[in-house]
Design an enzyme around this catalytic site. Sequence first.
Site, mmCIF file in Angstrom:
data_model
loop_
_atom_site.group_PDB
_atom_site.id
_atom_site.type_symbol
_atom_site.label_atom_id
_atom_site.label_comp_id
_atom_site.label_asym_id
_atom_site.label_seq_id
_atom_site.Cartn_x
_atom_site.Cartn_y
_atom_site.Cartn_z
ATOM 1 N N CYS A 2 7.394 -5.850 60.466
ATOM 2 C CA CYS A 2 6.585 -5.085 61.106
ATOM 3 C C CYS A 2 6.979 -3.687 61.279
ATOM 4 O O CYS A 2 8.141 -3.412 60.750
ATOM 5 C CB CYS A 2 6.699 -5.647 62.546
ATOM 6 S SG CYS A 2 6.138 -7.443 62.590
ATOM 7 N N ARG A 27 4.190 -1.352 56.306
ATOM 8 C CA ARG A 27 5.286 -2.441 56.867
ATOM 9 C C ARG A 27 4.284 -3.652 57.303
ATOM 10 O O ARG A 27 4.832 -4.771 57.237
ATOM 11 C CB ARG A 27 6.100 -2.016 57.838
ATOM 12 C CG ARG A 27 6.934 -0.893 57.299
ATOM 13 C CD ARG A 27 7.720 -0.439 58.562
ATOM 14 N NE ARG A 27 8.768 -1.238 58.900
ATOM 15 C CZ ARG A 27 10.170 -1.505 58.584
ATOM 16 N NH1 ARG A 27 10.479 -0.591 57.908
ATOM 17 N NH2 ARG A 27 10.761 -2.488 59.036
ATOM 18 N N TRP A 70 3.033 -7.659 61.014
ATOM 19 C CA TRP A 70 2.629 -8.562 59.893
ATOM 20 C C TRP A 70 2.886 -9.984 60.367
ATOM 21 O O TRP A 70 4.088 -10.231 60.793
ATOM 22 C CB TRP A 70 3.519 -8.336 58.777
ATOM 23 C CG TRP A 70 3.170 -8.941 57.490
ATOM 24 C CD1 TRP A 70 1.967 -9.047 56.769
ATOM 25 C CD2 TRP A 70 3.874 -10.140 56.956
ATOM 26 N NE1 TRP A 70 2.017 -10.042 55.630
ATOM 27 C CE2 TRP A 70 3.057 -10.761 55.697
ATOM 28 C CE3 TRP A 70 5.110 -10.618 57.066
ATOM 29 C CZ2 TRP A 70 3.608 -11.805 55.318
ATOM 30 C CZ3 TRP A 70 5.619 -11.798 56.578
ATOM 31 C CH2 TRP A 70 4.780 -12.428 55.556
ATOM 32 N N ASN A 96 10.651 -6.405 65.540
ATOM 33 C CA ASN A 96 10.652 -6.769 64.143
ATOM 34 C C ASN A 96 11.644 -7.590 63.836
ATOM 35 O O ASN A 96 13.169 -7.456 64.134
ATOM 36 C CB ASN A 96 10.953 -5.312 63.201
ATOM 37 C CG ASN A 96 10.730 -5.843 61.587
ATOM 38 O OD1 ASN A 96 10.024 -6.572 61.424
ATOM 39 N ND2 ASN A 96 11.550 -4.886 61.030
ATOM 40 N N GLY A 97 11.341 -8.818 63.402
ATOM 41 C CA GLY A 97 12.414 -9.866 63.082
ATOM 42 C C GLY A 97 11.767 -11.290 63.356
ATOM 43 O O GLY A 97 10.680 -11.429 63.591
ATOM 44 N N GLU A 479 5.520 -8.895 35.342
ATOM 45 C CA GLU A 479 5.319 -7.715 36.072
ATOM 46 C C GLU A 479 3.886 -7.135 36.010
ATOM 47 O O GLU A 479 3.111 -6.931 37.238
ATOM 48 C CB GLU A 479 6.221 -6.741 36.054
ATOM 49 C CG GLU A 479 5.983 -5.495 36.739
ATOM 50 C CD GLU A 479 5.926 -5.628 38.343
ATOM 51 O OE1 GLU A 479 6.452 -6.735 38.848
ATOM 52 O OE2 GLU A 479 5.724 -4.675 38.658
ATOM 53 N N LYS A 483 1.213 -7.230 39.208
ATOM 54 C CA LYS A 483 0.531 -6.004 39.840
ATOM 55 C C LYS A 483 -1.019 -6.172 39.846
ATOM 56 O O LYS A 483 -1.537 -5.924 40.642
ATOM 57 C CB LYS A 483 0.734 -5.135 38.731
ATOM 58 C CG LYS A 483 1.884 -4.278 39.075
ATOM 59 C CD LYS A 483 2.089 -3.244 40.393
ATOM 60 C CE LYS A 483 3.409 -3.366 41.189
ATOM 61 N NZ LYS A 483 4.135 -4.612 41.055
ATOM 62 N N GLU A 486 -1.784 -8.626 42.848
ATOM 63 C CA GLU A 486 -1.683 -8.250 44.049
ATOM 64 C C GLU A 486 -2.431 -7.048 44.604
ATOM 65 O O GLU A 486 -2.669 -6.823 45.774
ATOM 66 C CB GLU A 486 -0.325 -8.051 44.610
ATOM 67 C CG GLU A 486 0.579 -6.675 43.639
ATOM 68 C CD GLU A 486 1.938 -6.520 43.997
ATOM 69 O OE1 GLU A 486 2.135 -7.007 45.235
ATOM 70 O OE2 GLU A 486 2.594 -6.089 43.195
ATOM 71 N N HIS A 502 2.348 -23.943 23.092
ATOM 72 C CA HIS A 502 2.836 -25.135 23.711
ATOM 73 C C HIS A 502 2.047 -25.521 24.981
ATOM 74 O O HIS A 502 2.444 -25.933 25.888
ATOM 75 C CB HIS A 502 4.265 -24.836 24.320
ATOM 76 C CG HIS A 502 5.316 -24.737 22.864
ATOM 77 N ND1 HIS A 502 5.451 -25.667 21.984
ATOM 78 C CD2 HIS A 502 5.790 -23.502 22.588
ATOM 79 C CE1 HIS A 502 6.260 -25.110 21.331
ATOM 80 N NE2 HIS A 502 6.503 -23.989 21.388
ATOM 81 N N LYS A 601 4.777 -4.926 52.945
ATOM 82 C CA LYS A 601 5.769 -4.065 51.669
ATOM 83 C C LYS A 601 7.073 -4.781 51.551
ATOM 84 O O LYS A 601 7.648 -4.687 50.500
ATOM 85 C CB LYS A 601 6.020 -2.720 52.530
ATOM 86 C CG LYS A 601 6.716 -1.751 51.495
ATOM 87 C CD LYS A 601 6.080 -1.806 50.175
ATOM 88 C CE LYS A 601 6.831 -0.833 49.124
ATOM 89 N NZ LYS A 601 6.516 -0.966 47.732
HETATM 90 C C1 AGP Z 1 6.129 -5.897 44.368
HETATM 91 O O1 AGP Z 1 4.643 -5.024 43.930
HETATM 92 C C2 AGP Z 1 5.785 -6.674 45.480
HETATM 93 N N1 AGP Z 1 4.913 -5.966 46.443
HETATM 94 C C3 AGP Z 1 6.894 -7.504 45.836
HETATM 95 O O2 AGP Z 1 6.966 -8.470 44.871
HETATM 96 C C4 AGP Z 1 8.297 -6.893 45.953
HETATM 97 O O3 AGP Z 1 8.700 -6.536 44.569
HETATM 98 C C5 AGP Z 1 9.347 -7.972 46.534
HETATM 99 O O4 AGP Z 1 8.716 -8.359 47.766
HETATM 100 C C6 AGP Z 1 10.694 -7.490 46.758
HETATM 101 O O5 AGP Z 1 10.864 -6.366 47.568
HETATM 102 P P1 AGP Z 1 12.107 -5.726 47.532
HETATM 103 O O6 AGP Z 1 12.111 -4.851 46.092
HETATM 104 O O7 AGP Z 1 11.811 -4.655 48.826
HETATM 105 O O8 AGP Z 1 13.102 -6.521 47.715
#
Ligand code: AGP
Length: 606
Positions: A2, A27, A70, A96-97, A479, A483, A486, A502, A601
Amino acid sequence: MCGIIAYTGSKPASPILIEGLKVLEYRGYDSAGLYVPGAGVHKAVGPVQALADAIPGLLPGTAGMGHTRWATHGNPSLENAHPHTDQNGTIFLVHNGIIENYMELREKLVEQGHTFTSETDTEVLAHLIGVEYEATHDMPASVVAALQSVRGTYGLAVMAEDTPDTIVAVRLGSPIAIGVKEQEFFVASDAAPMLRHTNSIIYLEDGEYAVVTPQGYTVYSFSHRQQEREPEIVDMQVEDADKNGHPHYMLKEILEVPSVLENGTRGRILMKEGNAKLGGLVDREDVLRDVERLIIVGCGSAYYAGMVGKLLVEDIVGIPAHVELASEFRHRSMLADENTAVLAISQSGETADTLAAIREAKRRGLTTVGIVNVVGSSIARETDVGIYNHAGPEMSVASTKGFLSQLELLVLFALYMGRMRSLTQAQGAELAMELLRLPEKVRMILSERHKLKLLAEEYLGYDDFLFIGRAYNLPTAFEGALKLKEVSYVHAEGYGAGEMKHGPIAMIDDIFPTVGIMPLDSTYSKMRSSIEEIRARDGKVIIVTTDGNTGVERLADDVVYIPETKECLTPILANVPLQLFAYYMGVLRGVNVDRPRNLAKSVTVE
Ligand code: AGP
């Protein structure tokens, strides 16, 4: 995670809070709220603009606090949005937490006659503080006393209706920073929402609280001992936290990659010595010299960066390296001794699983190293040594410049560690020289980004993609798939090209395209074979390969070219077009690519 912003000074608070919340939206963005003493609490579900629209004009009051959520406990709703208040409606707080023992605390309060309006753990905190405050009328003391019975993590801002210009900020496990300006002060989850007002920032340490008023701030330990804490000047500019005219943060941040790569090596290359200068590692240089095994931990894109890091360390440093999902690491019977080091990769420095992995490693007496972007973040503070990315704030939920910066810093780390072992000066200098050429090579890719827009338009109708690669570009396959998933919600899988036969090849048909990452490197011929097997089954193919390799065009429906570079550096180039492809696909599909549904994030919950 958050976002928290609070202000106390001489200006109207609500516009400052709304503006700060908009910067913090990366966030968390399922609901938002603010409190201004004397003007009450205002909340909205959805983006911060919904909150701004819900506020009747300019609220009176020159102090207040805001929150973007969040959801962890309780769904996104007005009732669950912060700020929360106590039974008497005197104490207000944003959090936040995670409060781990909130249910037992809540039950006890209910037995004492308390009633709750939300499902959140945070509201329990407000009630606990309210009970103490009713007895002592001392806000800081009430906050600390209430927290004695709490287990969990919290970054807090707490205010009371009858002390309208005072903010109590608290940190345990979730970052809290104080922004310092002449006769006005800010409290926030990180520096970004304060940059428009000040670069003079104090990051609270765990177990500290601060009392902030328009006259100043004082930092204390939880045992109420005053702590001398001078502000540091944070090297971020307000435009770093703005879109600067771009339609989305994601595109802005992809376009920043050349300068991010330049910033990442600035002052860190010793060309004559063929080495890297990493001041953040100096304190453990002797330990790192003796390291015989490295465990790399991370989540999501950071984990995929770690997969590249594993290969870099084994090829350049010559020691075994294992990469672990941070969320799995702690469940492993970690076979480690004092010559094992743990390297944590995290853009935000707040990812709970990665932080937990670091804490577990430290508990076992292992040296911990961090590659982190956010200055003052928990992982940056808790690892023994580390390297900052200096990539600037990454506001888009999808990591782009942050991920590529991680790859660059892993090369620098491998160079640094390799030159302590058998990597020669000439080998080191050659690697460093090519690393310094990458920003220009990325610029070349970016100059043709319209081709990726056209590619996304061509493939807009497909609902499933396979990304395949080998060796250094197997992580690129993973990766690239992440991308696309997400930011466009399109199903995509990353797979080892050698694994196609396989099983996965059974899926191939003319509505299941494959993206093959195959620069001209040691795995090229094997990649060709995999692509040919796919083509033989009417699979559509997009190939990412090296400039000039036009012979591959008969193999593919579409080809994306990247400049030539050393094999171990190809992931830094190959991921750029894949990031652009995902971006354009998401935009074409009408997704808010900076705030994809269900994501945040940084995932500060395990
Ligand atoms: C990356 O596009 C994602 N949003 C997510 O996988 C991110 O890389 C992951 O949550 C790790 O975050 P961090 O690098 O802040 O630890």
